[in-house]
Design an enzyme around this catalytic site. Sequence first.
Site, PDB file in Angstrom:
ATOM      1  N   CYS A 271      27.060  -3.486  22.360  1.00 38.44           N
ATOM      2  CA  CYS A 271      28.408  -2.685  22.110  1.00 38.44           C
ATOM      3  C   CYS A 271      27.842  -2.006  20.884  1.00 38.44           C
ATOM      4  CB  CYS A 271      29.651  -3.382  21.853  1.00 38.44           C
ATOM      5  SG  CYS A 271      29.442  -4.366  20.320  1.00 38.44           S
TER       6      CYS A 271
ATOM      7  N   ASP B 152      28.176  -2.635  17.667  1.00 36.36           N
ATOM      8  CA  ASP B 152      28.847  -2.943  16.322  1.00 36.36           C
ATOM      9  C   ASP B 152      27.810  -3.823  15.677  1.00 36.36           C
ATOM     10  OD1 ASP B 152      30.704  -1.646  17.568  1.00 36.36           O
ATOM     11  OD2 ASP B 152      31.973  -3.661  17.999  1.00 36.36           O
TER      12      ASP B 152
ATOM     13  N   CYS C 298      34.736  -3.531  16.182  1.00 37.98           N
ATOM     14  CA  CYS C 298      35.821  -3.705  16.896  1.00 37.98           C
ATOM     15  C   CYS C 298      36.812  -4.399  16.194  1.00 37.98           C
ATOM     16  CB  CYS C 298      35.677  -3.989  18.469  1.00 37.98           C
ATOM     17  SG  CYS C 298      35.469  -5.880  18.388  1.00 37.98           S
TER      18      CYS C 298
ATOM     19  N   CYS D 148      32.310 -11.081  20.397  1.00 35.45           N
ATOM     20  CA  CYS D 148      32.736 -10.324  19.136  1.00 35.45           C
ATOM     21  C   CYS D 148      32.686 -11.373  17.977  1.00 35.45           C
ATOM     22  CB  CYS D 148      33.844  -9.633  18.791  1.00 35.45           C
ATOM     23  SG  CYS D 148      34.138  -8.558  20.584  1.00 35.45           S
TER      24      CYS D 148
HETATM   25 FE1  FES Z   1      31.462  -5.201  19.856  1.00 31.51          FE
HETATM   26 FE2  FES Z   1      33.492  -6.520  19.424  1.00 31.51          FE
HETATM   27  S1  FES Z   1      33.121  -5.001  21.221  1.00 31.51           S
HETATM   28  S2  FES Z   1      31.862  -6.643  18.483  1.00 31.51           S
END
Ligand code: FES
Length: 142
Positions: free
Chosen positions: A35, A37, A60, A104
């Site tokens: 993702c 992140d 997120c 996550c």
């Molecule tokens: Fe990337 Fe939650 S969607 S850490």
Amino acid sequence: MALYSEKVMDHFTHPRNVGVIENADGVGEVGNAKCGDIMKIYLKIEDDIIQDVKFETFGCGSAIASSSMATEMIKGKSIHEAMALTNKAVAEALDGLPAHKMHCSVLAEEAIKGALQDYFDRNGIPYDDKDFPNSEHCPHCE
Ligand code: FES
């Protein structure tokens, strides 16, 4: 049932321990390849106790809530206890995360472990490599 628990919403909207520790004793940064992140954890450690912990998360809501809860769970604890923190324990403390959001919480566990590993490296403290799985091969993030 709502998708997110009240605790997740609380920690997402009022995250604890956000920020940076200047001259931290250990810093860990991990990214989720899928993702994109990123989570960064800063530790202040004295006498094997985590005196302070801060985080920055570019990610997120579940990642932010997980970082907030995880930092609360290790603050004031020993290094040993922090090492034992699992993403499952973080998710449970948040009264659960949706299945597709469990990865996550893995970021929080790995960022804390990364910061501890950095602390061990800086201080020449020996550790077992298998306690620090490579996040790029994290089985939760498939
Ligand atoms: Fe990337 Fe939650 S969607 S850490």
